[in-house]
Design an enzyme around this catalytic site. Structure first.
Site, PDB file in Angstrom:
ATOM      1  N   ASN A 166     -42.910 -34.261  -9.705  1.00 47.95           N
ATOM      2  CA  ASN A 166     -42.736 -33.367 -10.860  1.00 47.95           C
ATOM      3  C   ASN A 166     -41.638 -33.986 -11.726  1.00 47.95           C
ATOM      4  OD1 ASN A 166     -42.264 -31.331 -12.666  1.00 47.95           O
ATOM      5  ND2 ASN A 166     -42.011 -29.713 -11.138  1.00 47.95           N
ATOM      6  N   ARG A 216     -47.460 -33.292 -11.404  1.00 46.65           N
ATOM      7  CA  ARG A 216     -47.539 -32.051 -12.166  1.00 46.65           C
ATOM      8  C   ARG A 216     -47.472 -32.420 -13.650  1.00 46.65           C
ATOM      9  NH1 ARG A 216     -43.098 -27.694 -13.712  1.00 46.65           N
ATOM     10  NH2 ARG A 216     -44.539 -26.154 -14.539  1.00 46.65           N
ATOM     11  N   HIS A 265     -48.419 -22.113 -15.329  1.00 47.90           N
ATOM     12  CA  HIS A 265     -48.251 -21.721 -13.919  1.00 47.90           C
ATOM     13  C   HIS A 265     -49.596 -21.688 -13.187  1.00 47.90           C
ATOM     14  CE1 HIS A 265     -44.408 -19.236 -15.029  1.00 47.90           C
ATOM     15  NE2 HIS A 265     -44.056 -20.428 -14.606  1.00 47.90           N
ATOM     16  N   ARG A 321     -36.489 -16.653 -21.895  1.00 40.01           N
ATOM     17  CA  ARG A 321     -37.529 -16.401 -22.900  1.00 40.01           C
ATOM     18  C   ARG A 321     -37.881 -14.923 -22.891  1.00 40.01           C
ATOM     19  NH1 ARG A 321     -41.173 -20.186 -19.643  1.00 40.01           N
ATOM     20  NH2 ARG A 321     -40.088 -22.178 -19.791  1.00 40.01           N
ATOM     21  N   GLU A 331     -46.467 -24.604  -4.949  1.00 34.77           N
ATOM     22  CA  GLU A 331     -47.148 -25.429  -5.946  1.00 34.77           C
ATOM     23  C   GLU A 331     -47.334 -26.864  -5.451  1.00 34.77           C
ATOM     24  OE1 GLU A 331     -44.332 -23.468  -8.732  1.00 34.77           O
ATOM     25  OE2 GLU A 331     -45.842 -23.953 -10.223  1.00 34.77           O
TER      26      GLU A 331
END
Ligand code: ADP
Length: 403
Positions: free
Chosen positions: A13, A94, A183, A244, A388
């Site tokens: 990642n 990723r 996601h 956010r 993940e």
């Protein structure tokens, strides 16, 4: 001591200044080594390699991603496991934005690299770092297939009614403005896993998955396929997150430009880095917000109520989109650990048929999932820890083995 796998996927990642990695057995999900290379491009770079419960740290300049990947292979050579003794099936990357181009994990070719590059305008903060990681891994592992696993891919099954924004044709066609969702790797993993745990066929399950971490999103999953999700063109839309704010009137941007003289960059930055829990309380950390609530902090209380209110909006909407609900699933840092938030949401959704098992909800061990609804609950409620890396490893291995 964990045993060395005979075959594994190196999951990478890569961000703009860091590379996270794990060596994962795609069948069992066991991670035999993991690490973080950070502060790439800064004078004091850092390498942290963890194997067999011990972390090895090193501080040195890391000018670029190619150097980072060389240090990664050096860390494996020095501390193990020996990559030469492992059947390395693939390097699984990723990649945040796959646009409408990638609905599945994809073996990297020169054409694939060009397409990921063309998607940079849709994810300027993420895709460039992801690309750097792939290019560096190609150099470090020239004989191993590189597989890109996209955060957006799982949501490519959304029907046009859910993915289309009602905006001018030119925006939609020229600028690819639509809902993509993110996601996806987590939502795919969690929805499949909950079906296994419930011992129900995935293709008959209507699920709402709440991935609540620093970033947060809700997805409506119908028979294993994403049919709606709360993030949109960018990860700004939807739920309240650490920094956010999620949904807001698009008119806010114009108002701030006219009344506050803000530039579009300033608005973008504030929406992405200074809003959400941080904007409401001064802290982006949900645990800290909860601690402040306990001592009667009014801002923290309001933030909690706004988070819950937004969650109710989405679960209610998705129950309607799915035409009913079989299971509600909580995952990621907040979803896996915050029993109070879960309890509040589940209680207020009781009209849908959710009945909380209070003891199960508070009794979950850290990192452990489980059912938190009662035997009689018409809608089951579960906590499923996301993974993940395992999902990326599994998907990458599947693509490579299916070739
Ligand atoms: P990321 O999106 O970076 O992967 P995580 O899934 O690790 O994020 O989630 C991070 C969030 O989880 C933070 O807001 C953190 O405060 C929250 N969190 C972690 N543990 C707890 C806890 N015990 N109670 C409440 N929130 C928690």
């Amino acid at each position: 001591m964990s045993s060395t796998p005979t075959s594994a996927v190196l999951v990478v990642n890569a961000g703009s200044s860091s590379v996270k990695y794990q060596l994962v057995d795609p069948v069992t999900g066991e991670a035999t080594a993991k690490g973080l290379i950070e502060r790439i491009g800064l004078p004091r770079g850092e390498v942290h390699h963890t194997v067999g419960g011990t972390t090895y740290d090193e501080v040195l300049p890391i000018p670029d991603h190619a150097t980072a990947l060389r240090l990664l292979t050096a860390a494996f050579a020095e501390h193990g496991p020996d990559l030469g003794e492992i059947d390395l099936l693939a390097v699984g990357h990723r990649v945040v934005h796959g646009g409408a181009d990638f609905a599945d994990p994809t073996v990297v070719t020169p054409e694939v690299l060009i397409t990921i590059e063309q998607l940079v305008p849709l994810a300027p903060l993420h895709n460039p770092g992801n690309l750097e990681g792939i290019l560096a891994a190609q150099q470090a592992f020239p004989d191993v297939p590189q597989v890109a696993v996209f955060d957006t891919a799982f949501h490519q099954t959304m029907p046009p009614a859910a993915s289309t924004y009602a905006v001018p044709r030119a925006w939609r066609e020229q600028y690819r403005v639509r809902r993509y969702g993110f996601h996806g790797t987590s939502h795919a993993y969690v929805s499949r896993r909950v079906a296994e745990l419930m011992e129900r066929p995935l293709d008959q399950l209507r699920a709402v998955v709440l991935h609540l971490g620093n970033g947060a999103s809700a997805t409506a999953v119908d028979g294993g396929r994403s049919v709606d999700t709360s993030m949109g063109l960018t990860p700004l839309e939807g739920l309240v997150m650490g920094t956010r704010g999620g949904d807001l009137d698009p008119g806010v941007a114009g108002h701030l430009a006219r009344s506050g003289g803000l530039t579009i960059e300033e608005v973008d930055r504030a929406l992405s880095k200074e809003s959400g829990l941080l904007g409401l309380t001064g802290s982006a950390d949900f645990r800290e917000v909860q601690q402040r609530r306990e001592v009667g902090d009014a801002d923290a209380e309001l933030a909690f109520q706004v988070v819950v209110h937004r969650l109710l909006h989405y679960v209610g909407a998705y129950a309607a989109v799915l035409g009913g609900l079989d299971v509600l699933v909580f995952t990621a840092g907040v979803g896996e650990n915050d029993g109070e938030l879960r309890a509040e949401v589940v209680r207020r959704l009781s009209f849908l048929g959710t009945e909380l098992d209070e003891a199960a909800n508070v009794g979950l061990a850290r990192g452990e999932g489980g059912r938190i609804s009662t035997e009689d609950s018409a809608v089951e409620v579960w906590v499923v820890p996301t993974n993940e890396e395992w999902e990326i490893a599994r998907q990458a291995a599947e693509v490579v083995e299916g070739r």
